[in-house]
Every structure is written in C-alpha cells, then in structure tokens.
Design a protein around this motif. Structure first.
Motif, PDB file in Angstrom:
ATOM      1  N   UNK A  16       0.842  -1.184   0.000  1.00  0.00           N
ATOM      2  CA  UNK A  16       0.000   0.000   0.000  1.00  0.00           C
ATOM      3  C   UNK A  16       0.882   1.240   0.000  1.00  0.00           C
ATOM      4  N   UNK A  17       0.376   2.306  -0.628  1.00  0.00           N
ATOM      5  CA  UNK A  17       1.156   3.541  -0.722  1.00  0.00           C
ATOM      6  C   UNK A  17       0.224   4.739  -0.605  1.00  0.00           C
ATOM      7  N   UNK A  18       0.623   5.713   0.197  1.00  0.00           N
ATOM      8  CA  UNK A  18      -0.084   6.989   0.305  1.00  0.00           C
ATOM      9  C   UNK A  18       0.426   7.885  -0.805  1.00  0.00           C
ATOM     10  N   UNK A  19      -0.468   8.346  -1.670  1.00  0.00           N
ATOM     11  CA  UNK A  19      -0.065   9.156  -2.822  1.00  0.00           C
ATOM     12  C   UNK A  19      -0.774  10.507  -2.818  1.00  0.00           C
ATOM     13  N   UNK A  20      -0.156  11.485  -3.467  1.00  0.00           N
ATOM     14  CA  UNK A  20      -0.754  12.819  -3.561  1.00  0.00           C
ATOM     15  C   UNK A  20      -1.830  12.866  -4.638  1.00  0.00           C
ATOM     16  N   UNK A  21      -1.637  12.090  -5.709  1.00  0.00           N
ATOM     17  CA  UNK A  21      -2.620  12.049  -6.790  1.00  0.00           C
ATOM     18  C   UNK A  21      -2.576  10.684  -7.458  1.00  0.00           C
ATOM     19  N   UNK A  22      -3.610  10.378  -8.214  1.00  0.00           N
ATOM     20  CA  UNK A  22      -3.697   9.083  -8.908  1.00  0.00           C
ATOM     21  C   UNK A  22      -2.650   8.926 -10.000  1.00  0.00           C
ATOM     22  N   UNK A  23      -2.163  10.040 -10.521  1.00  0.00           N
ATOM     23  CA  UNK A  23      -1.198   9.998 -11.619  1.00  0.00           C
ATOM     24  C   UNK A  23       0.244   9.811 -11.146  1.00  0.00           C
ATOM     25  N   UNK A  24       0.462   9.858  -9.860  1.00  0.00           N
ATOM     26  CA  UNK A  24       1.816   9.749  -9.311  1.00  0.00           C
ATOM     27  C   UNK A  24       2.398   8.359  -9.573  1.00  0.00           C
ATOM     28  N   UNK A  25       3.638   8.303 -10.063  1.00  0.00           N
ATOM     29  CA  UNK A  25       4.303   7.025 -10.270  1.00  0.00           C
ATOM     30  C   UNK A  25       4.747   6.473  -8.924  1.00  0.00           C
ATOM     31  N   UNK A  26       4.540   5.169  -8.739  1.00  0.00           N
ATOM     32  CA  UNK A  26       4.896   4.506  -7.486  1.00  0.00           C
ATOM     33  C   UNK A  26       5.887   3.402  -7.803  1.00  0.00           C
ATOM     34  N   UNK A  27       6.900   3.286  -6.946  1.00  0.00           N
ATOM     35  CA  UNK A  27       7.952   2.297  -7.151  1.00  0.00           C
ATOM     36  C   UNK A  27       7.995   1.321  -5.983  1.00  0.00           C
ATOM     37  N   UNK A  28       8.349   0.085  -6.267  1.00  0.00           N
ATOM     38  CA  UNK A  28       8.391  -0.996  -5.281  1.00  0.00           C
ATOM     39  C   UNK A  28       9.404  -0.683  -4.178  1.00  0.00           C
ATOM     40  N   UNK A  29       9.013  -0.857  -2.913  1.00  0.00           N
ATOM     41  CA  UNK A  29       9.949  -0.615  -1.814  1.00  0.00           C
ATOM     42  C   UNK A  29      11.048  -1.681  -1.727  1.00  0.00           C
ATOM     43  N   UNK A  30      10.839  -2.834  -2.359  1.00  0.00           N
ATOM     44  CA  UNK A  30      11.834  -3.908  -2.312  1.00  0.00           C
ATOM     45  C   UNK A  30      12.861  -3.821  -3.437  1.00  0.00           C
ATOM     46  N   UNK A  31      12.376  -3.729  -4.692  1.00  0.00           N
ATOM     47  CA  UNK A  31      13.311  -3.780  -5.820  1.00  0.00           C
ATOM     48  C   UNK A  31      13.449  -2.451  -6.558  1.00  0.00           C
ATOM     49  N   UNK A  32      12.571  -1.483  -6.282  1.00  0.00           N
ATOM     50  CA  UNK A  32      12.681  -0.164  -6.898  1.00  0.00           C
ATOM     51  C   UNK A  32      12.083  -0.035  -8.294  1.00  0.00           C
ATOM     52  N   UNK A  33      11.488  -1.115  -8.801  1.00  0.00           N
ATOM     53  CA  UNK A  33      10.866  -1.067 -10.132  1.00  0.00           C
ATOM     54  C   UNK A  33       9.479  -0.429 -10.038  1.00  0.00           C
ATOM     55  N   UNK A  34       8.969   0.037 -11.177  1.00  0.00           N
ATOM     56  CA  UNK A  34       7.664   0.682 -11.218  1.00  0.00           C
ATOM     57  C   UNK A  34       6.553  -0.311 -10.867  1.00  0.00           C
ATOM     58  N   UNK A  35       5.621   0.137 -10.045  1.00  0.00           N
ATOM     59  CA  UNK A  35       4.497  -0.692  -9.629  1.00  0.00           C
ATOM     60  C   UNK A  35       3.219  -0.213 -10.306  1.00  0.00           C
ATOM     61  N   UNK A  36       2.257  -1.118 -10.441  1.00  0.00           N
ATOM     62  CA  UNK A  36       0.969  -0.787 -11.019  1.00  0.00           C
ATOM     63  C   UNK A  36      -0.103  -0.843  -9.951  1.00  0.00           C
ATOM     64  N   UNK A  37      -1.091  -0.010 -10.112  1.00  0.00           N
ATOM     65  CA  UNK A  37      -2.186   0.055  -9.151  1.00  0.00           C
ATOM     66  C   UNK A  37      -3.066  -1.174  -9.259  1.00  0.00           C
ATOM     67  N   UNK A  38      -3.441  -1.721  -8.112  1.00  0.00           N
ATOM     68  CA  UNK A  38      -4.385  -2.829  -8.040  1.00  0.00           C
ATOM     69  C   UNK A  38      -5.770  -2.227  -7.901  1.00  0.00           C
ATOM     70  N   UNK A  39      -6.610  -2.371  -8.884  1.00  0.00           N
ATOM     71  CA  UNK A  39      -7.935  -1.737  -8.889  1.00  0.00           C
ATOM     72  C   UNK A  39      -8.946  -2.510  -8.079  1.00  0.00           C
TER      73      UNK A  39
END
Length: 65
Positions: A16-39
């Motif tokens: 889970x991640x607290x974001x400022x907006x829906x368009x914000x890119x989020x990266x994995x806390x373990x490997x640092x790769x880009x994550x996708x939103x689970x709808x």
C-alpha cells in the motif's frame, strides 16, 4: 491523499502507498521497479476511513470526503 494498493511488475510484491494524486508514479519498496495500481483493493482517505462512494478513479472524483 488516498492510500492505494499496488503490485510490482517485476517482483510481484503487493503493498500500500499513500499518494498525492492518482497519476503519481509509485515504485516498489523492495526492488525499486515501477508498480501498477491494483484496482480491486479498497480505497481509503487520508483519515484512514473508507472513502464514501469512491470508484478509485481520482480523475472523475470530486475528492475524498
């Protein structure tokens, strides 16, 4: 600021991640790769309470109340 569920495209970690907006890119806390939103997950507002009538799509939402 909503909290969303994400899944890493590389290592498949779910988090889970607290974001400022829906368009914000989020990266994995373990490997640092880009994550996708689970709808399929629940959406919470910054107060920690479930957002009333929230579709999870901030682009069409008037805001968390």
């Amino acid at each position: 600021m909503p909290i969303f569920e994400y899944k890493c495209t590389a290592c498949k970690k779910e988090f889970e991640e607290l974001v400022k907006s829906c368009d914000e890119e989020v990266f994995c806390p373990d490997c640092g790769k880009k994550a996708e939103r689970e709808w399929s997950g629940k959406v919470y507002s910054s107060t920690g309470k479930p957002a009333a009538h929230c579709s999870g799509n901030c682009k069409t939402c008037p805001g968390c109340h």
